[in-house]
Design an enzyme around this catalytic site. Structure first.
Site, PDB file in Angstrom:
ATOM      1  N   ARG A  35      67.942   0.725  45.850  1.00  0.00           N
ATOM      2  CA  ARG A  35      67.594   0.580  47.432  1.00  0.00           C
ATOM      3  C   ARG A  35      67.086  -0.722  47.803  1.00  0.00           C
ATOM      4  O   ARG A  35      67.123  -0.872  49.119  1.00  0.00           O
ATOM      5  CB  ARG A  35      66.531   1.729  47.823  1.00  0.00           C
ATOM      6  CG  ARG A  35      67.117   2.985  47.417  1.00  0.00           C
ATOM      7  CD  ARG A  35      66.575   4.058  48.531  1.00  0.00           C
ATOM      8  NE  ARG A  35      66.937   3.837  49.847  1.00  0.00           N
ATOM      9  CZ  ARG A  35      66.505   4.772  50.773  1.00  0.00           C
ATOM     10  NH1 ARG A  35      65.702   5.804  50.520  1.00  0.00           N
ATOM     11  NH2 ARG A  35      66.832   4.516  52.159  1.00  0.00           N
ATOM     12  N   HIS A  65      58.459  11.788  48.923  1.00  0.00           N
ATOM     13  CA  HIS A  65      58.206  11.013  49.930  1.00  0.00           C
ATOM     14  C   HIS A  65      57.230  12.110  50.906  1.00  0.00           C
ATOM     15  O   HIS A  65      57.299  13.350  50.854  1.00  0.00           O
ATOM     16  CB  HIS A  65      59.202  10.650  50.989  1.00  0.00           C
ATOM     17  CG  HIS A  65      59.953   9.412  50.378  1.00  0.00           C
ATOM     18  ND1 HIS A  65      61.222   9.276  50.645  1.00  0.00           N
ATOM     19  CD2 HIS A  65      59.367   8.153  50.022  1.00  0.00           C
ATOM     20  CE1 HIS A  65      61.250   7.883  50.243  1.00  0.00           C
ATOM     21  NE2 HIS A  65      60.185   7.417  49.784  1.00  0.00           N
ATOM     22  N   ASP A  91      57.134  12.654  54.141  1.00  0.00           N
ATOM     23  CA  ASP A  91      58.017  13.215  54.990  1.00  0.00           C
ATOM     24  C   ASP A  91      58.939  14.600  54.574  1.00  0.00           C
ATOM     25  O   ASP A  91      59.583  15.210  55.252  1.00  0.00           O
ATOM     26  CB  ASP A  91      59.183  12.470  55.889  1.00  0.00           C
ATOM     27  CG  ASP A  91      60.129  11.899  55.204  1.00  0.00           C
ATOM     28  OD1 ASP A  91      60.320  12.151  53.891  1.00  0.00           O
ATOM     29  OD2 ASP A  91      61.037  11.115  55.855  1.00  0.00           O
ATOM     30  N   CYS A 138      64.570  12.540  57.106  1.00  0.00           N
ATOM     31  CA  CYS A 138      64.989  11.322  56.404  1.00  0.00           C
ATOM     32  C   CYS A 138      66.110  10.582  56.913  1.00  0.00           C
ATOM     33  O   CYS A 138      66.348   9.378  56.574  1.00  0.00           O
ATOM     34  CB  CYS A 138      65.346  11.797  55.052  1.00  0.00           C
ATOM     35  SG  CYS A 138      64.186  12.484  53.927  1.00  0.00           S
ATOM     36  N   ASP A 190      24.900  44.344  19.613  1.00  0.00           N
ATOM     37  CA  ASP A 190      24.290  45.594  19.337  1.00  0.00           C
ATOM     38  C   ASP A 190      22.933  45.248  18.641  1.00  0.00           C
ATOM     39  O   ASP A 190      22.806  44.320  17.908  1.00  0.00           O
ATOM     40  CB  ASP A 190      25.138  46.439  18.350  1.00  0.00           C
ATOM     41  CG  ASP A 190      26.320  46.988  18.911  1.00  0.00           C
ATOM     42  OD1 ASP A 190      26.332  47.216  20.310  1.00  0.00           O
ATOM     43  OD2 ASP A 190      27.519  46.904  18.215  1.00  0.00           O
ATOM     44  N   SER A 193      34.278  29.882  15.661  1.00  0.00           N
ATOM     45  CA  SER A 193      33.218  30.437  16.728  1.00  0.00           C
ATOM     46  C   SER A 193      33.442  29.495  18.053  1.00  0.00           C
ATOM     47  O   SER A 193      32.695  28.825  18.027  1.00  0.00           O
ATOM     48  CB  SER A 193      31.714  30.282  16.230  1.00  0.00           C
ATOM     49  OG  SER A 193      30.929  30.901  17.043  1.00  0.00           O
ATOM     50  N   LEU A 233      32.707  29.875  21.401  1.00  0.00           N
ATOM     51  CA  LEU A 233      31.620  29.357  22.353  1.00  0.00           C
ATOM     52  C   LEU A 233      30.631  28.849  21.711  1.00  0.00           C
ATOM     53  O   LEU A 233      30.004  27.816  22.383  1.00  0.00           O
ATOM     54  CB  LEU A 233      31.204  30.762  22.873  1.00  0.00           C
ATOM     55  CG  LEU A 233      31.998  31.572  23.958  1.00  0.00           C
ATOM     56  CD1 LEU A 233      31.400  32.895  24.262  1.00  0.00           C
ATOM     57  CD2 LEU A 233      32.690  30.600  25.003  1.00  0.00           C
TER      58      LEU A 233
END
Length: 707
Positions: free
Chosen positions: A90, A168, A170, A264, A608, A640, A642
């Protein structure tokens, strides 16, 4: 008022989809009907001609996208900022649009050649003239926004586009008369959405759904109380009607194939000037310097990606490539951000990658704020990482003590002229201390990683049975290296910490971990209530979670075994007393007691019992973990999630981490810390421990326990 509107258009004489420069063009090359395109353009032209003055620019052969005149430039009063197109396809349009602007009496401003900006496709005026919304991320660069603010003498609000379909501004954003806004929130990052919400009241925000967005409902032309668009759903029409707008639909499907619609195809060229509005550019710019094996380690790519993904923009000012394999490279990079807030966040992350400021900022002392409430840091406190960090205080660099992730930097000793910098958790901050805020006067020291080191590290990161080659052999290779390093740590009287989950027992790895402890390879054990319970259930009853570990079948009443185990240990008093009394005679916990290997069991809500040894106060458990991690050379994390992630956050760079888990997400989480010393092994933990012991048995290096 609408009769005075003036719009520039370009007939589609040469329009076609000749190339692909956006997602809409993919699959549509040369599939647009010229006749239908002309018919649709003519209908739009008539709709607009009935409500505004429409000027035409002569189409040029060879430039099919000239029909999208919104990208010609940006106009305010008698000033026009000419576009600098991102794609070469372009760029040839620019002289034609420049000639039209000059012939029609506009003063034309041109951006530097390598600074993309695509006109009113990426810059839209608030319809009450209060400011200019400017998009960036795909076709326009953030660094163009200060030019717009200066040349047009207007406040510019920068919005970061993150969905490539809406390349874009827009295509997903349409300011309307009366301060209303039609937009698609999903096209923007979080900061941009927050900015929109701060500037436009909720009552005037019309957020559309994706179905309307992909029909380019936001790519509309607003003429007073009329909104001209390709297509709108009934719900969108109702929303606009409630705001006092009339929707005029005119199909533009042929132009959607190229990624454009009504807006556009038009450029408003008589935008009024608000005399009481003046230039404000929120864009902030800083220069950073990076040094090291930037290409081999991938640091330069990570830094640039971080900038873009974080809502910023960059320009590489200088790059010096190392001439030899062992040579380091150096780069100077200009970083731009849409606001001070975003810049501070970007800089904090870049500092983590080892970036420093080459300008006078590198000679500034860190900003310090006093602790005014115990356990609470000042706003904007700097958050630490695993990497060795230095803070500039009273004109000199001070190394941070107790390095860890996710802490604050607490400073003491200022009055005595002997400042001490410590990494502290928020809850540990005390009155009388100062905390580092902001990002000035901070630098991290990252280990240089040469090409050979990078290759070796990548060879250690793999998924078991995840490729066509013999993955089993690849597991053995990495286990050989780990075994060798464990032997080295033991022989030099170093420290290896193991973090283990109950999966170790379920997969048959308990006997191997027990041997590691017995033979002096493990110097501290971290885990939860479960690893100890299931280990001792196996030792006392031959089961784990009620499953016979030799036959692999559930035992009648076995679901009670873990509770019976807890009860037995509670009767003895604790684990050590169970060993002393001859109740517990084998297993991981038995070996810890017999070999005087310290352990910490951290509790959780699902426990537990728990066991008497389990630390149920989470803060106390964290502190106990941190204590046992001090001085560690190697940490082996065994299934493991965590506990492994928690330990990873407590561990500074320089400590070897080996994370073994069947779940790739866990390994990835640890790898995301960025430590160069991390090895991830995605495999069965029982198999890993078995291979590890087998390899240790092969090693010939003699070792005798110290007397």
């Amino acid at each position: 008022m609408t009769a005075q509107l003036r719009i520039l258009m370009c007939s589609p004489d040469h329009y076609d989809v000749d190339y692909v420069i956006n997602p809409w063009m993919e699959g549509n090359v040369h599939k647009s009907s010229r006749d239908r395109a002309v018919e649709q353009w003519q209908k739009l032209y008539k709709v607009l001609k009935a409500r505004a003055i429409v000027d035409l620019v002569e189409p040029a052969k060879g430039w099919p996208d000239m029909v999208f005149t919104a990208n010609a430039g940006l106009v305010l009063g008698d000033k026009a900022v000419l576009s600098r197109f991102y794609h070469k396809e372009r760029q040839g349009e620019e002289p034609y649009f420049k000639a039209w602007f000059e012939q029609n009496g506009f003063t034309v401003y041109e951006l530097p050649k390598d600074l993309p900006f695509e006109g009113a496709g990426d810059a839209l005026f608030d319809r009450e003239g209060r400011w200019l919304w400017a998009g960036y991320g795909f076709r326009s660069e953030l660094d163009s926004h200060p030019y717009l603010a200066q040349w047009l003498d207007i406040e510019v609000l920068s919005l970061h586009l993150v969905d490539e379909r809406f390349y874009h501004l827009d295509t997903c954003f349409c300011p309307l008369e009366g301060g209303y806004l039609l937009y698609y929130p999903g096209a923007f990052d979080a900061y941009s959405n927050q900015l929109i919400e701060r500037r436009v009241p909720a009552a005037k925000r019309i957020a559309i759904e994706e179905a309307d967005a992909v029909n380019f409902a936001c790519n509309s032309v607003n003429l007073g109380q009329v909104v001209v668009m390709n297509k709108a759903s009934n719900s969108l029409k109702s929303a606009l009607a409630r705001a006092g707008f009339e929707v005029v639909e005119t199909p533009l499907t042929e132009f959607l194939k190229a990624g454009g619609a009504a807006k556009c195809l038009t450029l408003r060229v008589n935008e009024p000037v608000m005399e009481d509005r003046h230039a404000v550019a929120g864009v902030e710019t800083r220069v950073i310097q990076m040094q090291g094996h930037l290409l081999d380690s991938g640091l330069i790519n990570r830094a640039l990606d971080l900038i873009v993904e974080g809502g910023g923009s960059f320009q590489v000012l200088d790059f010096r490539l190392g001439e030899q394999r062992q040579s380091t490279s150096a780069a100077r990079i200009k970083v731009s951000a849409p606001s001070h807030e975003v810049m501070e966040e970007l800089m904090a992350q870049l500092i983590d990658l080892g970036a420093v400021a080459p300008d006078d900022r590198s000679e500034r002392d860190a900003q310090l704020e006093p602790v005014e409430l115990p356990g609470v840091a000042p706003d904007d406190f700097y958050v630490t990482t695993i990497y060795p960090t230095e803070v500039r205080i009273q004109g000199r660099w001070v190394r941070l003590q107790n390095q860890r992730m996710d802490g604050a930097i607490a400073i003491s000793g200022l009055n005595e002229g002997q400042p001490v910098a410590r990494c502290k958790l928020l809850r540990d901050l005390e009155l009388g201390e100062y905390v580092v805020t902001g990002i000035d006067g901070i630098r991290t020291v990252r280990k240089a990683e040469a090409r050979g080191d990078r290759t070796a590290r990548e060879s250690q990161e793999f998924t078991f049975m995840g490729s066509g080659v013999s993955s089993e052999r690849r597991v053995e290779l990495v286990v050989e290296q780990i075994a060798w390093e464990l032997r080295q740590v033991r022989e030099r009287r170093g420290k290896t910490v193991v973090v283990a989950g109950p999966v170790v027992i379920h997969t048959g790895g308990g006997e191997h971990l027990s041997r590691l402890i017995r033979e002096g390879y493990v110097h501290a054990l971290l885990g939860g209530n479960a690893i100890a319970v299931h280990d001792m259930e196996q030792a006392l009853m031959g089961t784990s979670l009620g499953v016979d570990m030799k036959q692999g079948i559930a035992v009648r009443g076995g679901h009670r075994h873990h509770l019976k185990t807890i009860n037995t240990i509670r009767r003895c008093g604790n684990i050590a007393k169970a060993v002393e009394q001859g109740v517990l005679t084998n297993g991981i916990m038995y070996e810890c007691v017999k070999q005087d290997v310290p352990f910490v069991l951290a509790g959780s809500i699902r426990d537990d019992g728990p066991l008497p040894d389990t630390v149920t106060d989470m803060v106390e458990a964290q502190q106990a973990y941190a204590k046992l991690l001090e001085g560690a050379d190697t940490i082996i994390m065994l299934s493991s999630m965590l506990h492994s992630i928690g330990v990873g956050n407590m561990t500074p760079a320089g400590v070897k981490l080996v994370c073994v888990d069947i779940n790739p997400a866990v390994v990835t989480k640890l790898a995301d810390r960025g430590s160069l010393e991390s090895v991830g092994v995605v495999t069965d933990v029982g198999l890993f421990l078995s291979l590890l012991m087998r390899q240790l048995d092969k090693l010939e290096s003699p070792y005798e326990l110290a007397v």
